[in-house]
Design a protein around this motif. Structure first.
Motif, PDB file in Angstrom:
ATOM      1  N   VAL A   6       0.844  -1.108   0.054  1.00  0.00           N
ATOM      2  CA  VAL A   6       0.005  -0.001   0.112  1.00  0.00           C
ATOM      3  C   VAL A   6       0.981   1.376   0.070  1.00  0.00           C
ATOM      4  CG1 VAL A   6      -1.693   1.306   1.256  1.00  0.00           C
ATOM      5  CG2 VAL A   6      -1.860  -1.105   0.958  1.00  0.00           C
ATOM      6  N   ILE A   7       1.912   1.391   0.713  1.00  0.00           N
ATOM      7  CA  ILE A   7       2.991   2.166   0.694  1.00  0.00           C
ATOM      8  C   ILE A   7       3.480   2.579  -0.693  1.00  0.00           C
ATOM      9  CG2 ILE A   7       5.125   3.118   1.846  1.00  0.00           C
ATOM     10  CD1 ILE A   7       4.030   2.101   4.515  1.00  0.00           C
ATOM     11  N   ALA A  12       4.034   5.606  -5.609  1.00  0.00           N
ATOM     12  CA  ALA A  12       3.998   5.677  -6.914  1.00  0.00           C
ATOM     13  C   ALA A  12       2.915   6.415  -7.455  1.00  0.00           C
ATOM     14  CB  ALA A  12       4.010   4.310  -7.627  1.00  0.00           C
ATOM     15  N   LEU A  13       1.837   6.486  -6.905  1.00  0.00           N
ATOM     16  CA  LEU A  13       0.586   7.384  -7.361  1.00  0.00           C
ATOM     17  C   LEU A  13       1.140   8.982  -7.326  1.00  0.00           C
ATOM     18  CD1 LEU A  13      -2.328   7.758  -8.287  1.00  0.00           C
ATOM     19  CD2 LEU A  13      -2.806   7.569  -5.872  1.00  0.00           C
ATOM     20  N   ALA A  14       1.704   9.248  -6.067  1.00  0.00           N
ATOM     21  CA  ALA A  14       2.075  10.517  -5.726  1.00  0.00           C
ATOM     22  C   ALA A  14       3.111  11.136  -6.619  1.00  0.00           C
ATOM     23  CB  ALA A  14       2.720  10.709  -4.306  1.00  0.00           C
ATOM     24  N   GLY A  18       1.970  14.187  -9.062  1.00  0.00           N
ATOM     25  CA  GLY A  18       2.701  15.522  -8.408  1.00  0.00           C
ATOM     26  C   GLY A  18       3.936  15.583  -9.343  1.00  0.00           C
ATOM     27  N   GLY A  19       4.678  14.503  -9.674  1.00  0.00           N
ATOM     28  CA  GLY A  19       5.878  14.787 -10.313  1.00  0.00           C
ATOM     29  C   GLY A  19       6.953  14.476  -9.509  1.00  0.00           C
ATOM     30  N   GLU A  20       6.975  14.886  -8.289  1.00  0.00           N
ATOM     31  CA  GLU A  20       8.071  14.442  -7.363  1.00  0.00           C
ATOM     32  C   GLU A  20       7.520  14.700  -5.680  1.00  0.00           C
ATOM     33  OE1 GLU A  20      10.292  18.618  -6.289  1.00  0.00           O
ATOM     34  OE2 GLU A  20      10.656  17.936  -8.388  1.00  0.00           O
ATOM     35  N   ILE A  21       8.394  13.925  -4.839  1.00  0.00           N
ATOM     36  CA  ILE A  21       8.037  14.114  -3.390  1.00  0.00           C
ATOM     37  C   ILE A  21       9.057  15.011  -2.820  1.00  0.00           C
ATOM     38  CG2 ILE A  21       7.945  12.774  -1.339  1.00  0.00           C
ATOM     39  CD1 ILE A  21       7.102  10.411  -2.910  1.00  0.00           C
ATOM     40  N   ARG A  22       8.533  15.864  -2.131  1.00  0.00           N
ATOM     41  CA  ARG A  22       9.257  16.846  -1.361  1.00  0.00           C
ATOM     42  C   ARG A  22       9.483  16.347   0.406  1.00  0.00           C
ATOM     43  NH1 ARG A  22       7.923  22.915  -2.520  1.00  0.00           N
ATOM     44  NH2 ARG A  22       8.009  22.860  -4.840  1.00  0.00           N
TER      45      ARG A  22
END
Length: 192
Positions: A6-7, A12-14, A18-22
């Motif tokens: 799930v994580i 992967a969905l984020a 959004g393109g990237e994770i901050r």
């Protein structure tokens, strides 16, 4: 579904949306190597023609006064002569293992004893120099490797030092059973 799946799906969905994770807060970089900006030379390849060619092997052994095996403790590039015009040579600090050819009493002049018994030469430290070393590659063998050394018994460097240096005739020969057998046979005169 497992919680780890799930994580992974949420991450992967984020990323897809959004393109990237901050990541907020202080993030410490790990496993970064601090490199010096100097040219790293490739290691010199061993030229095995001295071992494979019987004539060159017999010529090298005939011209050498001392033949011995040793473990390399340290290797330095040394510039002989003037600072800007001198040729480079390799300066090896060695731990002696066994003398294959040469008079042991004459060989003791080049050896520095480490407080061990002076009856045996094995384990003592000596310094040898290979003049006219190649400047295009790093000296071989590297520290912690063993090799066979052929020396003409000549003193090199200032005579004021407590232990003088021996001059090498050839580059050090890597210590393998095949090389050791060939050199032992040539020293004893039984080379096939």
């Amino acid at each position: 579904m497992r919680p780890s799946m799930v994580i992974v799906c949420a991450i992967a969905l984020a990323i897809a949306v959004g393109g990237e994770i901050r990541i907020r807060g202080k993030v410490k970089k790990r496993h970064t190597a601090h490199r010096r900006h100097r040219a790293v030379l490739p290691p010199c390849n061993f030229n095995d023609t001295i071992i494979e060619d019987e004539w060159s092997l017999m010529e090298a052994i005939g011209g050498s006064k001392f033949i011995f095996t040793a473990k390399v403790l340290n290797v330095k590039k040394l510039r002989t002569g003037g600072v800007s015009r001198g040729r480079k040579s390799n300066l090896y600090t060695l731990r002696l293992r066994r003398v294959l050819k040469g008079d042991l009493d004459e060989f003791r002049a080049f050896v520095k004893f480490d407080g061990e018994a002076e009856e045996t030469l094995g384990g003592s430290v000596l310094t040898v120099e290979k003049p006219r070393a190649s400047e295009a590659c790093a000296p071989a063998p590297r520290p912690r490797l063993s090799a066979i050394f052929l020396s003409d018994g000549a003193f090199v460097g200032p005579l004021k030092e407590p232990t003088p240096r021996l001059r090498l005739l050839t580059d050090p020969i890597p210590l393998t059973l095949y090389h050791l057998d060939r050199i032992n046979a040539a020293v004893k005169g039984k080379l096939k």
